[in-house]
Structures are given as C-alpha cells and as structure tokens.
Design an enzyme around this catalytic site. Structure first.
Site, PDB file in Angstrom:
ATOM      1  N   GLU A  36       0.830  -1.208   0.000  1.00 17.23           N
ATOM      2  CA  GLU A  36       0.000   0.000   0.000  1.00 17.23           C
ATOM      3  C   GLU A  36       0.861   1.254   0.000  1.00 17.23           C
ATOM      4  O   GLU A  36       0.528   2.252  -0.641  1.00 17.23           O
ATOM      5  CB  GLU A  36      -0.950   0.011   1.210  1.00 17.23           C
ATOM      6  CG  GLU A  36      -2.027  -1.072   1.155  1.00 17.23           C
ATOM      7  CD  GLU A  36      -2.968  -0.931  -0.040  1.00 17.23           C
ATOM      8  OE1 GLU A  36      -2.966   0.128  -0.692  1.00 17.23           O
ATOM      9  OE2 GLU A  36      -3.698  -1.894  -0.341  1.00 17.23           O
ATOM     10  N   TYR A  81       9.094   9.820  -4.426  1.00 12.16           N
ATOM     11  CA  TYR A  81       8.456  10.135  -3.132  1.00 12.16           C
ATOM     12  C   TYR A  81       9.184   9.411  -1.991  1.00 12.16           C
ATOM     13  O   TYR A  81       8.627   8.543  -1.327  1.00 12.16           O
ATOM     14  CB  TYR A  81       6.974   9.774  -3.146  1.00 12.16           C
ATOM     15  CG  TYR A  81       6.202  10.470  -4.239  1.00 12.16           C
ATOM     16  CD1 TYR A  81       5.743  11.775  -4.058  1.00 12.16           C
ATOM     17  CD2 TYR A  81       5.958   9.843  -5.440  1.00 12.16           C
ATOM     18  CE1 TYR A  81       5.061  12.426  -5.068  1.00 12.16           C
ATOM     19  CE2 TYR A  81       5.283  10.496  -6.460  1.00 12.16           C
ATOM     20  CZ  TYR A  81       4.834  11.787  -6.258  1.00 12.16           C
ATOM     21  OH  TYR A  81       4.158  12.433  -7.256  1.00 12.16           O
ATOM     22  N   TYR A 119      -6.265   5.926   4.765  1.00 19.41           N
ATOM     23  CA  TYR A 119      -6.426   4.897   3.741  1.00 19.41           C
ATOM     24  C   TYR A 119      -5.575   3.659   4.052  1.00 19.41           C
ATOM     25  O   TYR A 119      -6.072   2.521   4.028  1.00 19.41           O
ATOM     26  CB  TYR A 119      -6.061   5.429   2.344  1.00 19.41           C
ATOM     27  CG  TYR A 119      -5.892   4.287   1.391  1.00 19.41           C
ATOM     28  CD1 TYR A 119      -6.999   3.559   0.956  1.00 19.41           C
ATOM     29  CD2 TYR A 119      -4.618   3.861   0.999  1.00 19.41           C
ATOM     30  CE1 TYR A 119      -6.858   2.449   0.152  1.00 19.41           C
ATOM     31  CE2 TYR A 119      -4.467   2.756   0.188  1.00 19.41           C
ATOM     32  CZ  TYR A 119      -5.591   2.053  -0.233  1.00 19.41           C
ATOM     33  OH  TYR A 119      -5.449   0.955  -1.011  1.00 19.41           O
ATOM     34  N   ASP A 137      -9.431   5.123  -1.163  1.00 25.11           N
ATOM     35  CA  ASP A 137      -8.413   5.775  -1.992  1.00 25.11           C
ATOM     36  C   ASP A 137      -9.113   6.478  -3.159  1.00 25.11           C
ATOM     37  O   ASP A 137     -10.349   6.571  -3.187  1.00 25.11           O
ATOM     38  CB  ASP A 137      -7.364   4.748  -2.476  1.00 25.11           C
ATOM     39  CG  ASP A 137      -7.964   3.749  -3.463  1.00 25.11           C
ATOM     40  OD1 ASP A 137      -9.208   3.742  -3.649  1.00 25.11           O
ATOM     41  OD2 ASP A 137      -7.193   2.972  -4.062  1.00 25.11           O
ATOM     42  N   CYS A 190     -14.305   0.892 -13.558  1.00 23.26           N
ATOM     43  CA  CYS A 190     -14.862   2.234 -13.340  1.00 23.26           C
ATOM     44  C   CYS A 190     -13.713   3.241 -13.333  1.00 23.26           C
ATOM     45  O   CYS A 190     -13.434   3.908 -12.347  1.00 23.26           O
ATOM     46  CB  CYS A 190     -15.638   2.271 -12.019  1.00 23.26           C
ATOM     47  SG  CYS A 190     -16.664   3.746 -11.848  1.00 23.26           S
TER      48      CYS A 190
HETATM   49 FE1  SF4 Z   1     -18.750   2.896 -12.696  1.00 25.97          FE
HETATM   50 FE2  SF4 Z   1     -20.305   2.503 -14.840  1.00 25.97          FE
HETATM   51 FE3  SF4 Z   1     -20.113   0.636 -12.935  1.00 25.97          FE
HETATM   52 FE4  SF4 Z   1     -21.387   2.915 -12.452  1.00 25.97          FE
HETATM   53  S1  SF4 Z   1     -21.973   1.350 -13.928  1.00 25.97           S
HETATM   54  S2  SF4 Z   1     -19.923   1.901 -11.086  1.00 25.97           S
HETATM   55  S3  SF4 Z   1     -20.148   4.367 -13.612  1.00 25.97           S
HETATM   56  S4  SF4 Z   1     -18.460   1.342 -14.296  1.00 25.97           S
END
Ligand code: SF4
Length: 362
Positions: A36, A81, A119, A137, A190
């Site tokens: 992490e 870092y 986190y 995070d 996502c």
């Molecule tokens: Fe993300 Fe699309 Fe899943 Fe919603 S539907 S959590 S915007 S990938």
C-alpha cells in the site's frame, strides 16, 4: 446512509476478475502495508518488481527494522516520493521496539504510526485483520461518487467522511475482500476517463449510470497549482572523480545523494547567473573557491507533486578536493556512482544528458 446492495455482485465480480499480485498471496500485514505504501502515487505494474526485490531483501518487519537507511533508499531508487521509504523504516523500527513486532489492530494506534494515514490504516485493518474499517483511496472515491451520484468535490478533504459512510453502509462480513474489490473495480472497470459500464456488475444499482452522469462524475474542483523552477546542477570533476552531496534535513529528497544544485525562481536564469549561484553554493558549502566551467548540457524536466524542475547540467573542473562534514559529501569515481541512492530527478538528469549517460547505467 442508504445501503444499495452492492456487496454480493461486487464480490462475485472480484472473485472472477481479481488480478494475481504478489501482495495478494496471503494476508500478511507486513506485505499489505508495504504494497500500500509503494502503490501511493505509483502504478501497479511499476510496483511489482520493487515489491519482489524489497521483500526478498527484507522478508519481514524485523529484517526491515534492522536495515540501514542507505540500503533501503537504494532499493527504493526510482520509485520516487522518498519520504515513503523513510517513514517505512521509521514505522518498522517503531513496531519492533514498541509493539513487539506486531501491527496494532486498532485504528487510533495505527494512525499514530509514521507514514500511515486513514487509507493505509483501513487497508491493513480490513485486508489483514478483516476489521470493519473503510479503505478509501482515489479509486473508491470515484466508484462511490458514481454509484450514489454524489456531486461532492472529491478533491475536498471534507468529502472523505461521506464516502467512508457510503462504504460502511455497504460493508459485508467479508471486509477483507470487499475493500479490495472496490479498489479493483475502480482500477479495471470504473476508470476515470472511459469507464466500461458494459462490463460492470453494478450497472443495475449505479445512479450515475441510470441518470447518464457517468462522464460528469466525480466532481474534482481543487487542482494543485505547480510552480516552475530553474535548477542549475553542477557536475564537478576533480581529476576523474565527481562530487556528490547528500541532502540533509527532512525536506524533499533528504537522505538522497546527488550532484550539487541550486533552485532558482521561475525566470530562466542567464548563464552567468546560473554559474554564479552554483559557484556560490560550492564556495559556501564545500570550500571550492574557483572552478573552470564548460558549456551547459541540455535541459531535463522533472515534475514533482507541487512543482516542476527544469534542470541544466553544468560540467566544471577543480584542482582541489576538499573534504568537509556538512553537507555530507563524497568524491566518487564514475564507476561507483551506482552505489549511491539518488532521486528519480537526478537519475533522469544524468541518464538524459549525453555524453554523461554512461556514468550511470542502472
Ligand atoms: Fe462505474 Fe459505470 Fe459501474 Fe457505475 S456502472 S460503477 S459508472 S463502471
């Protein structure tokens, strides 16, 4: 906070899609903590090799706690870092000397340790000890903002408790995998710019998806304003040796070796001004009163979190070879440069500046 029944489909997706990563082989808190810390500001693909080398050299907390800072920095070299490496060592020493070599299992004590923020504490407590603690995070911020269609600015620290509340409202018994699954969904599906909603197990409950807000969320208003600095760097030769200095104190790059440099304002300095600033530094700190300058070699750019350096390398020669205590310094054969841990910025400068790239091959 309203529960949205995301745990079951998310966990199922995770068990089918999780990447095989070296720190996921077991739930050893030492390996989870190390990974992490390394993953902060650094991509997974880069971290894998560093993690494997680091755990081969220091397989457990006790081994790391007795390590020398120079050797730890050397293994960290290129990861950037460096305050992370310094805190890693401090934390290992604290755990061995004050906590019997064990990670504490309560949030308050965990947060008191060097380099461990909310986190990292949440990740260790949930993944290693299956505790009911959120691990929020950037990935989790983005996923939860979209799932709840939240317009809160995720760049504002005040938003974090609200995101943590969203996670807590949905935390199942299997906290160990749930927090990792959320991060994995953010990393693989996502994603910030092109989320793959067609592959997502949560489309049925995602408010951003339902309201066609996916590309508008999350909101991130606060941007870090970077300042630009011109940084003349001296490549001082005495016979065939090169002058290296070690940065002291607690600030940026402290504890690392490099060529002497001065950080000037954002105006591009005239050559005379750059040489005068470097000459002044060499006289004041090393006792070198005069050098023979060569022409400057190229410009190398390095971007830190808060600022950008435009570095120019100035080769020069001196007949004297002073040896002083402050700052820590060394006259080094070009063949031995690789024994000294250096910052990513310094390595980039040396490697990119022909004909000196050969001085530092690793
Ligand atoms: Fe993300 Fe699309 Fe899943 Fe919603 S539907 S959590 S915007 S990938």
């Amino acid at each position: 906070m309203q529960t949205i029944n995301m745990a079951s489909p998310l966990l199922q997706w995770y068990f089918d899609n999780e990447r095989t990563l070296p720190w996921r082989l077991n739930s050893d808190p030492y390996r989870i903590w190390l990974s992490e810390i390394m993953l902060q500001q650094t991509q997974v693909i880069t971290v894998i090799d560093y993690f494997n080398r680091f755990t081969a050299a220091y397989p457990n907390l006790e081994a790391l706690a007795s390590a020398d800072e120079h050797d730890v920095f050397k293994l960290w070299e290129g990861l950037g870092y460096y305050s992370r490496a310094r805190n890693l060592l401090r934390c290992a020493k604290t755990l061995v000397s004050q906590y019997d070599g064990q990670f504490p299992q309560d949030l308050k004590t965990m947060l008191s340790l060097p380099g461990i923020g909310p986190y990292t504490a949440g990740a260790i407590l949930s993944i290693a000890f299956n505790q009911a603690v959120p691990a929020v995070d950037g990935n989790v911020m983005r996923v939860m903002s979209r799932l709840y269609a939240s317009y809160e600015d995720i760049g504002n620290p005040k938003t974090r408790p609200h995101i943590e509340a969203m996670v807590m409202a949905n935390l199942p018994e299997d906290r160990r995998h749930f927090n990792q699954a959320l991060m994995e969904l953010g990393a693989l599906v996502c994603t910030p710019r092109s989320p793959q909603c067609d592959l997502c197990p949560l489309t049925g409950i995602c408010q951003a998806f339902k309201q066609s807000l996916v590309t508008q969320l999350p909101i991130k208003l606060q941007k870090i304003k970077k300042t630009k600095h011109h940084v003349p760097v001296a490549l001082v030769f005495s016979n065939h040796d090169i002058l290296l200095v070690k940065k002291s104190g607690e600030g940026l790059l402290s504890g690392l070796w490099g060529l002497p440099l001065v950080e000037l304002s954002d105006e591009s300095p005239a050559d005379d001004m750059a040489k005068s600033a470097l000459g002044g530094w060499l006289s004041e700190n090393i006792g070198i009163e005069s050098v023979r300058w060569e022409v400057a070699l190229g410009e190398t750019k390095h971007v830190f979190t808060h600022k950008t350096w435009l570095m120019t390398l100035w080769p020069c020669h001196t007949d004297v070879k002073p040896q002083v205590d402050f700052p820590e310094m060394a006259w080094v054969s070009p063949n031995d440069l690789s024994h000294y841990p250096m910052s990513t910025a310094m390595l980039k400068l040396i490697r990119q500046t022909k004909p000196f790239a050969h001085l530092r091959e690793v």
